[in-house]
Write a protein that holds these residues in place. Structure first.
Motif, PDB file in Angstrom:
ATOM      1  N   ARG A 167      11.297  18.030  14.232  1.00  0.00           N
ATOM      2  CA  ARG A 167      12.434  17.291  13.404  1.00  0.00           C
ATOM      3  C   ARG A 167      12.307  16.160  12.864  1.00  0.00           C
ATOM      4  O   ARG A 167      12.881  15.794  12.326  1.00  0.00           O
ATOM      5  N   GLU A 168      11.761  15.087  13.995  1.00  0.00           N
ATOM      6  CA  GLU A 168      11.092  13.777  13.781  1.00  0.00           C
ATOM      7  C   GLU A 168       9.982  13.613  12.419  1.00  0.00           C
ATOM      8  O   GLU A 168      10.076  12.679  11.409  1.00  0.00           O
ATOM      9  N   LEU A 169       9.072  14.577  12.597  1.00  0.00           N
ATOM     10  CA  LEU A 169       8.208  14.685  11.038  1.00  0.00           C
ATOM     11  C   LEU A 169       8.830  15.228   9.911  1.00  0.00           C
ATOM     12  O   LEU A 169       8.748  14.961   8.877  1.00  0.00           O
ATOM     13  N   SER A 170       9.665  16.158  10.311  1.00  0.00           N
ATOM     14  CA  SER A 170      10.290  16.728   8.831  1.00  0.00           C
ATOM     15  C   SER A 170      11.310  15.429   8.089  1.00  0.00           C
ATOM     16  O   SER A 170      10.931  14.562   6.758  1.00  0.00           O
ATOM     17  N   LEU A 171      11.720  13.940   9.751  1.00  0.00           N
ATOM     18  CA  LEU A 171      12.571  13.061   8.989  1.00  0.00           C
ATOM     19  C   LEU A 171      11.448  12.012   7.890  1.00  0.00           C
ATOM     20  O   LEU A 171      11.739  11.559   7.598  1.00  0.00           O
ATOM     21  N   LEU A 172      10.513  12.654   9.199  1.00  0.00           N
ATOM     22  CA  LEU A 172       9.341  10.450   8.308  1.00  0.00           C
ATOM     23  C   LEU A 172       8.680  11.323   6.953  1.00  0.00           C
ATOM     24  O   LEU A 172       8.708  10.719   6.278  1.00  0.00           O
ATOM     25  N   ALA A 173       8.953  12.646   7.201  1.00  0.00           N
ATOM     26  CA  ALA A 173       8.050  13.133   5.528  1.00  0.00           C
ATOM     27  C   ALA A 173       9.504  12.907   4.620  1.00  0.00           C
ATOM     28  O   ALA A 173       8.886  12.203   3.573  1.00  0.00           O
TER      29      ALA A 173
ATOM     30  N   LEU B 144      11.296  10.297   4.851  1.00  0.00           N
ATOM     31  CA  LEU B 144      11.378   9.096   4.616  1.00  0.00           C
ATOM     32  C   LEU B 144      10.163   8.818   3.356  1.00  0.00           C
ATOM     33  O   LEU B 144      10.762   8.091   3.309  1.00  0.00           O
ATOM     34  N   TYR B 145       9.228   9.001   3.839  1.00  0.00           N
ATOM     35  CA  TYR B 145       7.846   8.727   2.293  1.00  0.00           C
ATOM     36  C   TYR B 145       8.490   8.989   1.584  1.00  0.00           C
ATOM     37  O   TYR B 145       8.333   8.679   0.546  1.00  0.00           O
ATOM     38  N   GLU B 146       8.745  10.057   0.960  1.00  0.00           N
ATOM     39  CA  GLU B 146       8.683  10.420  -0.177  1.00  0.00           C
ATOM     40  C   GLU B 146      10.030   9.724  -0.654  1.00  0.00           C
ATOM     41  O   GLU B 146      10.309   9.760  -1.636  1.00  0.00           O
ATOM     42  N   LEU B 147      11.140   9.539   0.165  1.00  0.00           N
ATOM     43  CA  LEU B 147      12.093   9.241  -0.846  1.00  0.00           C
ATOM     44  C   LEU B 147      12.112   7.273  -0.979  1.00  0.00           C
ATOM     45  O   LEU B 147      12.647   6.686  -1.720  1.00  0.00           O
ATOM     46  N   ARG B 148      10.904   6.541   0.186  1.00  0.00           N
ATOM     47  CA  ARG B 148      10.437   5.577  -0.227  1.00  0.00           C
ATOM     48  C   ARG B 148       9.376   5.137  -1.782  1.00  0.00           C
ATOM     49  O   ARG B 148       9.279   4.785  -2.933  1.00  0.00           O
ATOM     50  N   LYS B 149       8.804   7.141  -1.427  1.00  0.00           N
ATOM     51  CA  LYS B 149       7.738   6.542  -3.148  1.00  0.00           C
ATOM     52  C   LYS B 149       8.830   6.840  -4.745  1.00  0.00           C
ATOM     53  O   LYS B 149       8.327   5.899  -5.237  1.00  0.00           O
TER      54      LYS B 149
END
Length: 127
Positions: free
Chosen positions: A91-97, A99-104
Motif C-alpha cells: 500500500r505504501e509503495l502504491s501511495l508513493l508512486a 504521489l510521485y505521479e501527481l507531483r509530476k
C-alpha cells in the motif's frame, strides 16, 4: 535430611521436576545433598528411585501438548503479521508512486514554479 535417605532423593526429584531442571541420577543425588554418583544401579535399594528418575527424564524429554499448541498458535500469528506487513508495504509503495505521479503532473501544469507547502521559505515568500 530425614531418617530415610530415599525420601531425600524422592524429595529432590520432585524439586527438580518443579524447576524443570535436567533430570538424571547425578542431578538428583546433588539436589538431595549427596555426592555425584551416589545413586548406583548396582544397589537394589535404589531400583525404585532409578525407575522414577528414568520415567521423569522421559516425561521431561517429550514436549507437552500445550506447549506444542502454543508454539503452533505463535507461528500462525507470526505468519499473519508478516502477511499484514507485506500488504502495508505494498500500500505504501502504491501511495508513493501515486504521489510521485501527481507531483509530476502538478509541476507540468504549474510550469515548474510550485511553492513548497511547508517550511520557512514559504513564510518569507508570502511577506
Amino acid at each position: 535430611m530425614t531418617d530415610n535417605p530415599l525420601a531425600d532423593y524422592f524429595a529432590a526429584l520432585d524439586r527438580l521436576k518443579r524447576r524443570r531442571a535436567k533430570i538424571n541420577n547425578d542431578a538428583v543425588a546433588i539436589e538431595a545433598g549427596r555426592t555425584k554418583g551416589s545413586i548406583k544401579k548396582s544397589r537394589p535399594a535404589f531400583a525404585e528411585l532409578i525407575a522414577a528418575i528414568e520415567a521423569a527424564a522421559i516425561e521431561q524429554a517429550h514436549p507437552r501438548t500445550d506447549q506444542i499448541a502454543r508454539l503452533t498458535r505463535a507461528k500462525e500469528t507470526v505468519s499473519e503479521l508478516r502477511s499484514q506487513l507485506e500488504a502495508s508495504y505494498a500500500r505504501e509503495l502504491s501511495l508513493l508512486a501515486e504521489l510521485y505521479e501527481l507531483r509530476k503532473q502538478l509541476a507540468g501544469l504549474a510550469g515548474g514554479k510550485v511553492l513548497p507547502i511547508r517550511g520557512a521559505d514559504r513564510k518569507a515568500r508570502l511577506l
